[in-house]
Design a protein around this motif. Structure first.
Motif, short mmCIF file in Angstrom:
data_model
loop_
_atom_site.label_atom_id
_atom_site.label_comp_id
_atom_site.label_asym_id
_atom_site.label_seq_id
_atom_site.Cartn_x
_atom_site.Cartn_y
_atom_site.Cartn_z
N ASP A 118 0.69 -1.07 -0.02
CA ASP A 118 0.18 -0.04 0.02
C ASP A 118 0.84 1.40 0.03
O ASP A 118 1.26 1.79 0.79
N SER A 119 1.03 1.74 -1.09
CA SER A 119 2.02 3.06 -1.17
C SER A 119 1.36 4.23 -0.56
O SER A 119 2.08 5.25 -0.40
N GLU A 120 0.11 4.07 -0.20
CA GLU A 120 -0.72 5.30 0.29
C GLU A 120 -0.40 5.30 1.81
O GLU A 120 -0.68 6.53 2.38
N LYS A 209 -0.07 10.82 3.63
CA LYS A 209 -0.30 9.72 3.89
C LYS A 209 -1.20 9.12 4.82
O LYS A 209 -1.88 10.04 5.17
N LYS A 210 -1.27 7.72 4.85
CA LYS A 210 -2.62 7.29 5.67
C LYS A 210 -2.18 6.26 6.74
O LYS A 210 -1.10 5.55 6.48
#
Length: 290
Positions: A118-120, A209-210
């Motif tokens: 997950d790049s986010e 970001k998350k």
């Protein structure tokens, strides 16, 4: 003549678990034993940062020879301890874990899979449940000037979703990209025991970001054995950390105003130890906040 085959280099750790502990031997033993049963154990580094415990915690590596214990001479506060652990960690992913939390064998493998794909996301966390399996996670909105003045209200978690984006899950069980922590120059040591995790959450939001919480990945939260910020220097550390957070994100005068209010609240309670600690800017490690 036998052909010389290349020798494969052993893989380094995928995850470094960091536990900060002070006189929590039974909880720490349970948490480390659970980590030690992890799937793909050879790819897990377990680091215990001990804050000068007197209950035998610093000698836990005699029971678990594969863990690394970083023995500090006294309580420098969680923030400095997390920095020491993070700088020591060999893996690209760091898992901050409370000694009061017990992971399942596949917890870290699942979380690492989720984060790496997950790049986010800069961080992921599991759902904390009690010993009966009921949700025990407490996540919050990021602190504001107003919310620091009272008890912050927890945000409901929709456990029916694959994941939930959360703002501030605390540091009881959270897997973070080490590169992100390095990019923010590690944890701000103006904090002592409290609020470095809120600062991390704010930095993640500012970095666009998350933080994802996965309800299907569950860990058990046992009774809290950490220090309680009820009075004196520990309570002053909490108030002073809040003032540092407010000053950093809402302006110097806002932070000063919060600290002044905390001084008058301590004066109203005749809590002279907390009052003196606030006036001097003393943190739980005995130093003065910058």
């Amino acid at each position: 003549m036998a052909e010389n085959l290349p020798v494969e280099e052993p893989l380094g750790p995928r995850v470094s678990a960091i536990l900060v502990a002070l006189n929590q031997i039974e909880s720490l033993r349970r948490a480390v034993a659970a980590l030690d049963r992890s799937t793909d154990r050879e790819r897990l580094e377990i680091l215990v940062v001990d804050l000068g415990s007197q209950d035998g915690s610093p000698q836990l590596d005699s029971e678990f020879p594969s863990i690394v214990t970083l023995r500090l001479p006294h309580n420098f506060g969680a923030t400095k301890a997390m920095n020491i652990g993070t700088r020591t960690a060999k893996a690209d992913l760091v898992f901050y874990l409370s000694p009061d939390v017990e992971v399942a064998p596949d917890t870290l493998q699942k979380l690492a899979d989720k984060l790496e794909e997950d790049s986010e996301a800069a961080a992921v966390c599991p759902l904390l449940v009690d010993q009966e399996g009921k949700p025990a996670s407490r996540v919050y909105k990021l602190p504001t000037k107003e919310s620091f003045k009272g008890e912050m209200a927890a945000v409901a978690i929709d456990t029916g979703q694959e994941f939930v984006n959360v703002e501030y899950p605390g540091r009881e069980a959270i897997l973070v990209r080490k590169q992100f922590v390095k990019g923010m120059n590690y944890f701000d040591e103006r904090y002592g025991e409290y609020w470095a995790d809120a600062d991390l959450a704010m930095q993640i939001r500012r970095g666009l970001k998350k933080i994802r919480l996965y309800p299907s990945i569950k860990v058990v939260k046992h009774a809290d054995t950490s220090l309680v910020a009820s009075k004196g220097v520990l309570a002053a550390d909490r108030e002073g950390g809040a003032a540092a957070f407010i000053g950093k994100y809402y302006g110097f005068m806002a932070g000063l105003g919060f600290r002044t209010g905390a001084v008058f609240r301590a004066l109203g309670r005749f809590d002279l130890k907390q009052l003196m600690a606030l006036l001097s800017g003393q943190k739980v490690d005995g130093s003065q906040a910058g």
